[in-house]
Design a protein around this motif. Structure first.
Motif, mmCIF file in Angstrom:
data_model
loop_
_atom_site.group_PDB
_atom_site.id
_atom_site.type_symbol
_atom_site.label_atom_id
_atom_site.label_comp_id
_atom_site.label_asym_id
_atom_site.label_seq_id
_atom_site.Cartn_x
_atom_site.Cartn_y
_atom_site.Cartn_z
ATOM 1 N N VAL A 72 0.770 -1.018 0.127
ATOM 2 C CA VAL A 72 0.008 -0.035 -0.106
ATOM 3 C C VAL A 72 0.888 1.292 0.051
ATOM 4 C CG1 VAL A 72 -1.704 1.425 1.379
ATOM 5 C CG2 VAL A 72 -1.828 -1.131 1.194
ATOM 6 N N LEU A 73 1.826 1.251 1.042
ATOM 7 C CA LEU A 73 2.659 2.326 0.925
ATOM 8 C C LEU A 73 3.530 2.572 -0.462
ATOM 9 C CD1 LEU A 73 4.093 1.840 4.484
ATOM 10 C CD2 LEU A 73 2.851 3.813 3.749
ATOM 11 N N VAL A 74 3.974 1.718 -0.901
ATOM 12 C CA VAL A 74 4.860 1.730 -2.204
ATOM 13 C C VAL A 74 3.897 2.267 -3.465
ATOM 14 C CG1 VAL A 74 5.987 0.439 -4.189
ATOM 15 C CG2 VAL A 74 6.799 0.089 -1.623
ATOM 16 N N ALA A 75 2.686 1.683 -3.531
ATOM 17 C CA ALA A 75 1.819 1.970 -4.409
ATOM 18 C C ALA A 75 1.437 3.353 -4.418
ATOM 19 C CB ALA A 75 0.422 0.789 -4.446
ATOM 20 N N LEU A 306 -0.146 -1.327 -8.847
ATOM 21 C CA LEU A 306 0.831 -2.300 -7.923
ATOM 22 C C LEU A 306 -0.530 -2.451 -6.412
ATOM 23 C CD1 LEU A 306 4.298 -0.785 -7.616
ATOM 24 C CD2 LEU A 306 3.320 -2.642 -8.969
ATOM 25 N N LEU A 307 -1.360 -1.670 -6.366
ATOM 26 C CA LEU A 307 -1.974 -1.438 -4.986
ATOM 27 C C LEU A 307 -2.751 -2.944 -4.593
ATOM 28 C CD1 LEU A 307 -2.956 0.137 -2.762
ATOM 29 C CD2 LEU A 307 -4.966 0.672 -3.936
ATOM 30 N N ARG A 308 -3.423 -3.656 -5.604
ATOM 31 C CA ARG A 308 -4.360 -4.846 -5.259
ATOM 32 C C ARG A 308 -3.856 -6.046 -5.944
ATOM 33 N NH1 ARG A 308 -7.951 -0.449 -5.303
ATOM 34 N NH2 ARG A 308 -9.084 -0.124 -3.376
ATOM 35 N N VAL A 309 -2.574 -6.063 -6.332
ATOM 36 C CA VAL A 309 -2.107 -7.333 -6.823
ATOM 37 C C VAL A 309 -2.071 -8.460 -5.961
ATOM 38 C CG1 VAL A 309 -0.172 -8.185 -8.228
ATOM 39 C CG2 VAL A 309 -0.705 -5.873 -8.598
ATOM 40 N N ALA A 574 -3.516 3.631 -16.165
ATOM 41 C CA ALA A 574 -2.579 2.296 -16.022
ATOM 42 C C ALA A 574 -3.209 1.649 -14.671
ATOM 43 C CB ALA A 574 -1.066 2.625 -15.819
ATOM 44 N N GLY A 575 -3.280 2.198 -13.669
ATOM 45 C CA GLY A 575 -4.024 1.632 -12.379
ATOM 46 C C GLY A 575 -5.094 0.607 -12.553
ATOM 47 N N TYR A 576 -6.002 0.869 -13.589
ATOM 48 C CA TYR A 576 -7.215 -0.050 -13.799
ATOM 49 C C TYR A 576 -6.562 -1.258 -14.219
ATOM 50 C CZ TYR A 576 -10.785 3.828 -13.287
ATOM 51 O OH TYR A 576 -11.387 4.551 -12.852
ATOM 52 N N THR A 577 -5.491 -1.417 -14.883
ATOM 53 C CA THR A 577 -4.599 -2.907 -15.312
ATOM 54 C C THR A 577 -3.744 -3.144 -14.278
ATOM 55 O OG1 THR A 577 -5.133 -2.107 -17.395
ATOM 56 C CG2 THR A 577 -3.169 -3.827 -16.973
ATOM 57 N N PHE A 578 -2.794 -2.242 -13.893
ATOM 58 C CA PHE A 578 -1.486 -2.788 -13.130
ATOM 59 C C PHE A 578 -1.708 -2.471 -11.768
ATOM 60 C CE2 PHE A 578 0.185 -1.580 -17.490
ATOM 61 C CZ PHE A 578 0.474 -2.835 -17.931
ATOM 62 N N GLY A 579 -2.969 -2.121 -11.297
ATOM 63 C CA GLY A 579 -3.305 -2.143 -9.899
ATOM 64 C C GLY A 579 -3.765 -3.605 -9.454
ATOM 65 N N TYR A 580 -4.194 -4.398 -10.402
ATOM 66 C CA TYR A 580 -4.685 -5.700 -10.110
ATOM 67 C C TYR A 580 -3.952 -6.960 -10.750
ATOM 68 C CZ TYR A 580 -8.499 -2.880 -8.811
ATOM 69 O OH TYR A 580 -9.156 -1.827 -8.268
ATOM 70 N N ASN A 581 -2.963 -6.678 -11.709
ATOM 71 C CA ASN A 581 -2.023 -7.413 -12.544
ATOM 72 C C ASN A 581 -0.825 -7.112 -12.663
ATOM 73 O OD1 ASN A 581 -4.609 -8.891 -13.881
ATOM 74 N ND2 ASN A 581 -4.979 -6.707 -14.348
ATOM 75 N N HIS A 582 0.167 -8.209 -12.636
ATOM 76 C CA HIS A 582 1.650 -8.072 -12.771
ATOM 77 C C HIS A 582 1.968 -7.353 -14.269
ATOM 78 C CE1 HIS A 582 2.545 -9.814 -9.120
ATOM 79 N NE2 HIS A 582 2.012 -11.039 -9.304
#
Length: 727
Positions: A72-75, A306-309, A574-582
């Motif tokens: 969470v902190l990094v994202a 990165l948040l919810r991966v 980008a967050g809609y994709t990479f917030g959930y996927n690598h």
């Protein structure tokens, strides 16, 4: 005669069908095999399923808790936390009400970046009193807005609200009630809302298209690939404002630091949940209509790369355990929380012996809300745990709310900053970047800083460590004897994650115990092509007794990937994709870790000889991938040789670029990854003869000779690296 003819006819057709089946298998078997890799499945998005699985022990949970909190902190761009500059708070315009006061407040969460809101205090304060932070949702002009009479009457008829006057402003109703219960209340604005005008509502909450004028390698803006590569996003800015708001609240001498709560609904529920997750100064939380295993928050201000991966909102709520926490359900994405998510939270709280400190207010008969019924549940929960002495259940009373013009922060004596100023946006991100880079360069100046600050962040950006690289097995597909070596092809199966890597082994018959993993954009064809020819430099290694492995990293075989996949959401965020996927770059790094893990932990490798040393090389676009894998693998890789070609994540101008890595530029970009290789031997091309950050890392690790830099002709790189590998 007829029977014989029929049998003959059927046999001919059977043979024809068999031939066709064999042809089908021969042609399409590779496709079928690769399709078994779970990474070929559709991408996950914010409407997926996000269950929470409590660990078997509190010891396991504490480790997992640290990992998720760090994510969470990094994202959100808060690792490390931006320098806490002076708040310079301005409190003015006190309004005396019956039993409480209302004041107008603004302060700076970062230089020139204003947080705005209202401060409610009890009229007569004795000793220390509780503090409450109230975050509002996405309703336009939420803090200043008044509910239309027709809407309010319908809410009263449905039982959602009680009063025709107080119901006009549910935020004032809540702040007033909490002040009357003896609490100091800080109610602040989300970005682009009410008095927070420096970034527009259209940008913050409705961003849809990339802005070419903000997509630059310098002076970039929000939502650009550069901002994403530096972990700069709207959710992070709002979370920073929440942290600094907590600083402000605790700076008030009358506020008891042991009794500070946070609550909010919808987007405010996201803010409440995340603040409680990352800041232990929050002692009680009550996120409303947001904790769910279903939809995770649809706004751009609730998402971040990165948040919810491999995590989600229920686990974010779990980070607050064992501190008291309440939540609710409504006829929205939270409606199944009673059976999906909340029982798991109860299980976690029970492990702490605090099963009664987590609470769910059922309300599936109401739409998405923070209505009078839910507010009463919060007051009663707060009253119980902070021992406020109010009669339970606590309910509101009617009153006349203040008109918006009496609550607004800006006036002639306190003029508003420029609204929706692109220069302000650029300057803010530039300040955050400079501040982070200064902190990170200071950290990188010592081996301890590299280990404790940079490496943990890289683990988040890549999304995997060597320790959890997975259980990897080998499946042989083909074998050919070539005289002085044996060629074996097959697949490495990562059973933990459901991933596959096709590999080729060149196994010398007079092995030296050395093994070289040779990686290139062309995959295993860079080791030996389909016609059987072997890379000359690879041939030298094999002749010297080194086993060589080539691999097709994810999507590397065949035509090069020109754009990484993104989810179907039409908004270019980008967050809609990479917030959930690598990211694809991270997935390919995972493959390298899988191969090394297999080499180190398998009972026997296909070359049938003990592996004494493992070297990994990375050529062309695979150089940065090997740099990332080596940073994470530590002692598992004995030697590394890479050509970076001077790649920088911060120079990419498209978040769909196959090399795009969220957060990749923030942690000192590619040189930061390479510095983590120290003190292990490294042969390096593409970074000049004296790359300062990398050289310093080897110097600080007392392994100056461990770094060999190559600045010669590109055509001679592999020959020079092969010679170094054989020393």
């Amino acid at each position: 005669m007829t029977s014989s003819f029929s049998a003959s006819y059927l046999m001919k057709h059977f043979i024809a069908i068999a031939v066709l089946l064999c042809f089908f298998v021969a042609v399409f078997a590779p496709v079928i095999a690769s399709a078994e890799d779970v990474r070929h499945q559709p991408l996950k998005d914010l409407n997926g399923y996000f269950p929470f699985h409590p660990p078997e022990s509190l010891e396991q949970w504490e480790q997992r808790k640290e990992q998720v909190r760090r994510r969470v902190l990094v994202a959100t761009g808060l690792w490390p936390m931006p320098t806490k500059t002076p708040l310079n708070p301005v409190v003015h315009g006190k309004i005396q009400r019956d039993g409480y006061t209302v004041e107008k407040v603004y302060f700076e969460s970062a230089p020139g970046f204003f947080v705005t809101g209202n401060l409610y205090r009890p009229t007569h304060i004795q000793g220390k009193v509780p503090g409450v932070m109230l975050a509002h949702g996405h309703r336009k002009d939420a803090r200043l807005d008044m509910t239309p009479e027709s809407t309010l009457r319908s809410q009263i008829a449905d039982g959602a609200e009680r009063f025709e006057r107080a119901g006009r402003s549910t935020y004032q109703s809540q702040c007033r009630q909490l002040a009357l219960m003896g609490c100091v209340v800080w109610q602040w604005d989300m970005l682009g809302d009410s008095d927070s005008i420096q970034l527009s509502r259209e940008l913050v909450h409705k961003f849809a298209k990339q802005r070419p004028e903000m997509n630059k390698t310098k002076d970039w803006g929000l939502f650009s690939p550069q901002a994403e590569a530096h972990c700069q996003n709207v959710m992070g800015l709002q979370t920073l404002n929440a942290v600094r708001g907590l600083d402000f609240l605790l700076s008030l001498p009358e506020v008891d630091p042991q009794r500070v709560a946070v609550t909010g609904a919808s987007g405010g529920g996201t803010q409440a949940m995340v603040l409680a997750a990352i800041d232990d100064r929050i002692k009680l939380s009550f996120p409303v209509v947001m904790v769910s295993t279903a939809m995770q928050g649809g706004c751009t201000c609730e998402n971040a790369s990165l948040l919810r991966v491999n995590t989600g909102n229920v686990e974010f709520a779990a980070l607050a355990a064992p501190r008291p926490q309440g939540m609710n359900t409504a006829n929205d994405w939270t409606k199944e929380m009673a059976t999906k998510g909340f029982p798991e939270l109860q299980q976690l709280y029970a492990a702490y012996g605090k099963q009664h400190d987590v609470f769910l207010k059922r309300g599936e008969h109401f739409p998405h809300n923070y209505n009078a019924v839910t507010r009463s549940a919060f007051y009663t929960f707060l009253n119980k745990h902070f021992k406020l002495g109010s009669q339970a259940p606590v309910i509101e009373h009617d009153f006349d709310p203040l008109p918006p013009e009496q609550l607004t922060v800006w006036d002639d004596q306190h003029p508003a900053p420029k609204a929706a100023d692109p220069e302000f946006e650029r300057n803010l991100l530039a300040w955050l970047n400079e501040d982070a880079e200064r902190q990170l360069r200071d950290a990188a100046a010592t081996p301890e800083g590299l280990r404790d600050v940079i490496l943990p962040a890289v683990e988040v950006t890549i999304g995997r460590t060597y320790a959890n690289a997975g259980d990897v097995t080998w499946e042989l597909k083909d074998e050919h004897d070539h005289g002085d070596y044996v060629k074996r092809t097959g697949t490495l199966l990562n059973k933990t994650y459901g991933e596959e890597v096709n590999v080729v082994w060149l196994c010398p018959k007079q092995p030296s115990g050395r093994l070289v993993l040779w990686l290139d954009d062309h995959g295993k064809a860079a080791v030996c092509s389909d016609d059987g020819s072997v890379n000359p430099e690879v041939q030298k290694l094999v002749q010297a007794g080194a086993a060589v492995v080539g691999a097709d990293l994810f999507l590397q075989r065949g035509e090069a990937v020109k754009q990484a996949r993104v989810v179907g959401n039409p908004r270019e965020f980008a967050g809609y994709t990479f917030g959930y996927n690598h990211a694809l770059f991270a997935q390919r790094t995972h493959d390298v870790l899988s191969i090394v893990r297999f080499l180190r932990h398998a009972d026997g490798v296909p070359c049938e000889n003990p592996v004494k040393t493992i070297a990994v090389t990375g050529w062309h676009g695979s150089g940065p991938i090997v740099a990332a894998a080596g940073a994470l693998a530590g002692d598992a890789i004995d030697r590394t040789a890479i050509d970076t070609q001077g790649v920088r994540f911060g120079h990419l101008l498209d978040y769909r670029d196959p090399m795009f890595l969220p957060g990749g530029a923030k942690y000192l970009d590619l040189p930061g990854l390479i510095a983590l290789h120290a003190p292990h031997p490294l042969w390096l091309a593409g970074e000049g003869s004296q790359p300062a950050l990398i050289s310093a890392a080897y110097h600080d690790a007392s392994q100056v000779d461990g770094l060999v830099t190559f600045a010669g002709e590109a055509a001679k790189q592999q020959a020079a690296a092969s010679e170094w590998l054989l020393k």
